[in-house]
Design a protein around this motif. Structure first.
Motif, mmCIF file in Angstrom:
data_model
loop_
_atom_site.group_PDB
_atom_site.id
_atom_site.type_symbol
_atom_site.label_atom_id
_atom_site.label_comp_id
_atom_site.label_asym_id
_atom_site.label_seq_id
_atom_site.Cartn_x
_atom_site.Cartn_y
_atom_site.Cartn_z
ATOM 1 N N SER A 6 0.828 -1.197 0.000
ATOM 2 C CA SER A 6 0.000 0.000 0.000
ATOM 3 C C SER A 6 0.870 1.257 0.000
ATOM 4 C CB SER A 6 -0.920 0.000 1.219
ATOM 5 O OG SER A 6 -0.176 0.213 2.395
ATOM 6 N N VAL A 7 0.249 2.357 -0.356
ATOM 7 C CA VAL A 7 0.956 3.633 -0.387
ATOM 8 C C VAL A 7 1.430 4.003 1.015
ATOM 9 C CG1 VAL A 7 0.725 6.087 -0.915
ATOM 10 C CG2 VAL A 7 -0.352 4.403 -2.384
ATOM 11 N N GLU A 8 0.610 3.711 2.009
ATOM 12 C CA GLU A 8 0.998 4.014 3.393
ATOM 13 C C GLU A 8 2.253 3.239 3.789
ATOM 14 O OE1 GLU A 8 -2.249 2.915 2.702
ATOM 15 O OE2 GLU A 8 -3.027 4.956 2.580
ATOM 16 N N ASP A 9 2.303 1.971 3.385
ATOM 17 C CA ASP A 9 3.487 1.154 3.680
ATOM 18 C C ASP A 9 4.719 1.713 2.973
ATOM 19 O OD1 ASP A 9 1.946 -0.539 5.217
ATOM 20 O OD2 ASP A 9 1.692 -2.027 3.627
ATOM 21 N N LEU A 10 4.545 2.139 1.729
ATOM 22 C CA LEU A 10 5.663 2.701 0.978
ATOM 23 C C LEU A 10 6.167 3.988 1.624
ATOM 24 C CD1 LEU A 10 4.467 2.172 -2.701
ATOM 25 C CD2 LEU A 10 6.282 0.933 -1.520
ATOM 26 N N ARG A 11 5.262 4.827 2.090
ATOM 27 C CA ARG A 11 5.661 6.088 2.709
ATOM 28 C C ARG A 11 6.444 5.869 4.009
ATOM 29 N NH1 ARG A 11 3.459 10.270 -0.012
ATOM 30 N NH2 ARG A 11 1.468 9.947 -1.027
ATOM 31 N N GLN A 12 6.214 4.752 4.674
ATOM 32 C CA GLN A 12 6.908 4.461 5.928
ATOM 33 C C GLN A 12 8.286 3.842 5.705
ATOM 34 O OE1 GLN A 12 4.220 2.059 8.194
ATOM 35 N NE2 GLN A 12 2.797 3.744 8.580
ATOM 36 N N MET A 13 8.560 3.423 4.481
ATOM 37 C CA MET A 13 9.861 2.811 4.178
ATOM 38 C C MET A 13 10.955 3.868 4.137
ATOM 39 S SD MET A 13 9.120 0.133 1.124
ATOM 40 C CE MET A 13 8.238 -1.385 1.367
ATOM 41 N N SER A 14 12.166 3.419 4.432
ATOM 42 C CA SER A 14 13.315 4.315 4.337
ATOM 43 C C SER A 14 13.696 4.481 2.872
ATOM 44 C CB SER A 14 14.492 3.733 5.119
ATOM 45 O OG SER A 14 14.985 2.586 4.454
ATOM 46 N N ALA A 15 14.585 5.416 2.606
ATOM 47 C CA ALA A 15 15.035 5.660 1.231
ATOM 48 C C ALA A 15 15.704 4.418 0.649
ATOM 49 C CB ALA A 15 15.987 6.849 1.205
ATOM 50 N N ASP A 16 16.487 3.721 1.460
ATOM 51 C CA ASP A 16 17.157 2.509 0.989
ATOM 52 C C ASP A 16 16.158 1.405 0.670
ATOM 53 O OD1 ASP A 16 19.638 3.690 1.240
ATOM 54 O OD2 ASP A 16 20.012 2.865 3.241
ATOM 55 N N GLN A 17 15.141 1.270 1.517
ATOM 56 C CA GLN A 17 14.121 0.245 1.270
ATOM 57 C C GLN A 17 13.349 0.548 -0.009
ATOM 58 O OE1 GLN A 17 12.154 0.695 5.081
ATOM 59 N NE2 GLN A 17 12.793 -1.355 5.713
ATOM 60 N N LEU A 18 13.045 1.817 -0.241
ATOM 61 C CA LEU A 18 12.342 2.208 -1.459
ATOM 62 C C LEU A 18 13.182 1.898 -2.695
ATOM 63 C CD1 LEU A 18 10.683 5.590 -0.449
ATOM 64 C CD2 LEU A 18 9.505 3.467 -1.024
ATOM 65 N N THR A 19 14.475 2.159 -2.591
ATOM 66 C CA THR A 19 15.374 1.882 -3.707
ATOM 67 C C THR A 19 15.431 0.384 -3.994
ATOM 68 O OG1 THR A 19 16.685 3.836 -3.157
ATOM 69 C CG2 THR A 19 17.720 2.195 -4.577
ATOM 70 N N GLU A 20 15.505 -0.423 -2.946
ATOM 71 C CA GLU A 20 15.516 -1.877 -3.121
ATOM 72 C C GLU A 20 14.228 -2.355 -3.784
ATOM 73 O OE1 GLU A 20 16.340 -4.097 0.443
ATOM 74 O OE2 GLU A 20 18.040 -2.812 0.935
ATOM 75 N N LYS A 64 9.966 12.719 -0.747
ATOM 76 C CA LYS A 64 10.904 12.667 0.384
ATOM 77 C C LYS A 64 12.109 13.570 0.138
ATOM 78 C CE LYS A 64 9.636 8.272 2.365
ATOM 79 N NZ LYS A 64 10.091 7.447 3.458
ATOM 80 N N LYS A 65 12.604 13.616 -1.105
ATOM 81 C CA LYS A 65 13.740 14.483 -1.421
ATOM 82 C C LYS A 65 13.360 15.948 -1.256
ATOM 83 C CE LYS A 65 16.139 11.391 -4.563
ATOM 84 N NZ LYS A 65 16.497 11.094 -5.955
ATOM 85 N N LYS A 66 12.153 16.308 -1.684
ATOM 86 C CA LYS A 66 11.699 17.686 -1.545
ATOM 87 C C LYS A 66 11.525 18.059 -0.085
ATOM 88 C CE LYS A 66 9.426 18.104 -6.009
ATOM 89 N NZ LYS A 66 8.137 18.245 -6.719
ATOM 90 N N ALA A 67 11.057 17.118 0.725
ATOM 91 C CA ALA A 67 10.849 17.386 2.151
ATOM 92 C C ALA A 67 12.196 17.611 2.865
ATOM 93 C CB ALA A 67 10.116 16.216 2.802
ATOM 94 N N VAL A 68 13.212 16.873 2.446
ATOM 95 C CA VAL A 68 14.539 17.030 3.047
ATOM 96 C C VAL A 68 15.158 18.354 2.613
ATOM 97 C CG1 VAL A 68 16.887 16.106 3.022
ATOM 98 C CG2 VAL A 68 14.952 14.562 3.301
ATOM 99 N N ALA A 69 14.927 18.742 1.371
ATOM 100 C CA ALA A 69 15.524 19.970 0.829
ATOM 101 C C ALA A 69 14.920 21.219 1.448
ATOM 102 C CB ALA A 69 15.346 20.003 -0.680
#
Length: 70
Positions: A6-20, A64-69
């Motif tokens: 789900s989108v909620e699960d994806l949003r909770q993943m870290s950047a590395d997990q999303l990349t994997e 996530k990149k925009k939020a960090v920037a």
């Protein structure tokens, strides 16, 4: 391989997990395209699901990149 994340699960993943997850889906997408080209693809709807999942992950990574920037 029918992974419904789900989108909620994806949003909770870290950047590395999303990349994997993205790499995993890209590999599946390649395999599905190969199966389609050779006429062995049984579930044609999976191509669309994977394509949309890839787009979803890329969108979340961008957010996530925009939020960090900022």
């Amino acid at each position: 391989m029918a992974d419904k994340t789900s989108v909620e699960d994806l949003r909770q993943m870290s950047a590395d997990q999303l990349t994997e997850k993205l790499i995993e889906l890209k590999k599946e997408q390649f395999n599905l395209r190969f199966q389609a080209a050779s006429g062995q693809l049984a579930n044609t709807a999976r191509v669309r699901e994977v394509r949309r999942s890839v787009a979803r992950i890329k969108s979340i990574q961008s957010e996530k990149k925009k939020a960090v920037a900022s």
